[in-house]
Design a protein around this motif. Structure first.
Motif: not given
Ligand code: 2P0
Length: 319
Positions: A119-127, A136-142, A145-150, A157-160
């Motif tokens: 029940g952590l309720e993490l944001s996409g950024m935190e997840l 490292g590549s797992a950051a993108r699989s949360v 679509g098209f995703v970038e790692v910043i 990671a952030n969905r673009i």
């Protein structure tokens, strides 16, 4: 209280690659990266609490990967002050450890499952940051679509672009069912320490990211093809020129690359990318998928193909 959570997370492939770490202990990548989620290549993980004296893991992973998973769980316990053991059952519907990013879908599924179970309720950024600690590549699989790692001192990671805004297909040419000899974590360390091209890899990376993002924004397939193949070949040149050299390609890997060039000559837009393994992923427009698949399947040394599309939104169910 939630008893168990089942997560289906998809693998992803990078078009602009992550290769090298700025901080090994924190598993923080040295560069940005940009990927597409693969709708039908998935890890399914069920996670709950265990009353046994230690974590219970049922998975297709080898000993080293299981040890990595337990270290990840230890970190979760430490971060959120949890005094419980976990039971985890995980499986992949595609070959494990052979360059199809099973660690990406695996650790993304785990991060999403832990978030739900605790029940952590993490944001996409935190997840994405949590998943990145596993791989490292797992950051993108949360995301799908098209995703970038910043990149940063705690990359996320952030969905673009959502998948349905640019329907592309992906044909995965399986050229070997064996697990790779040298894992990515080890190979990228060799590249960083010894390849004469590694500095240039870092120096030119942001330009590739900017070019690829502009191509996605404009839905410019030819521009995305050019920068993706360039970035892939540059990464493999860096890998091959480390000491010891790591050569992930098989004869069939190269044969598929030539077939993609022949398809383009024949007027069918398609491009290839290859990760830390011998499989080749061929990206094309959705309407060309059958024709591209037929052509790639016929290449000598291709054992079979998997046909999928850009997608990969995670699915979560709670019991
Ligand atoms: C990528 N790869 O961007 C690159 C391209 C493989 C080639 O990320 O050490 O398993 O666990 O962070 O994520 C594979 O490396 O490495 C990878 P770790 P990971 O997809």
């Amino acid at each position: 209280m939630t008893n168990s959570v089942t997560v289906s997370a998809a693998s992803n492939i990078a078009l602009v690659k992550y290769w090298g770490k700025r901080d090994t202990a924190a598993n923080d990548p040295a560069t940005a990266s940009l990927s597409i989620g693969l709708e039908d290549l998935r890890t399914t993980t069920t996670i709950g609490f265990s009353d046994a004296g230690d974590d219970q893991v049922i998975s297709p992973m080898n000993e080293a990967s299981t040890a990595r998973l337990i270290r990840f769980l230890d970190r979760v316990r430490e971060t959120w002050n949890i005094d419980r053991n976990f039971s985890i059952e995980t499986s992949n519907n595609f070959p494990t450890g052979s360059g199809l990013a099973s660690s990406a879908s695996g650790f993304a599924a785990l991060a999403l499952g832990i978030n739900q179970l605790l029940g952590l309720e993490l944001s996409g950024m935190e997840l994405s940051r949590l998943a990145r600690r596993g791989s490292g590549s797992a950051a993108r699989s949360v995301y799908g679509g098209f995703v970038e790692v910043i990149p940063s001192d705690d990359a996320w990671a952030n969905r673009i672009l959502p998948a349905d805004e640019w329907p592309l297909s992906v044909i995965v040419a399986i050229t070997s069912e064996a697990s790779k000899q040298t894992g990515s974590t080890e190979a990228m360390q060799i590249s960083a320490d010894t390849s004469p091209f590694y500095k240039q890899w870092l120096a030119t990376h942001q330009h590739d990211m900017t070019t690829a993002k502009a191509a996605i924004e404009a839905r410019d397939f030819a521009a995305l093809a050019a920068v993706s193949e360039h970035n892939c070949l540059k990464m493999h040149a860096t890998i091959m020129t480390g000491q010891p050299s790591v050569l992930y390609w098989l004869p069939a890997t190269v044969a598929v690359m030539h077939q993609v060039l022949a398809l383009r000559e024949a007027g069918i837009p398609a491009f290839f990318t290859i990760d830390a393994g011998s499989q080749v992923k061929v990206i094309c427009q959705a309407g060309d998928a059958d024709r591209v698949n037929q052509s790639i399947s016929a290449v000598d040394g291709v054992i079979r193909t998997l046909v999928t599309r850009v997608g990969g939104e995670p699915l979560i169910s709670v019991a």
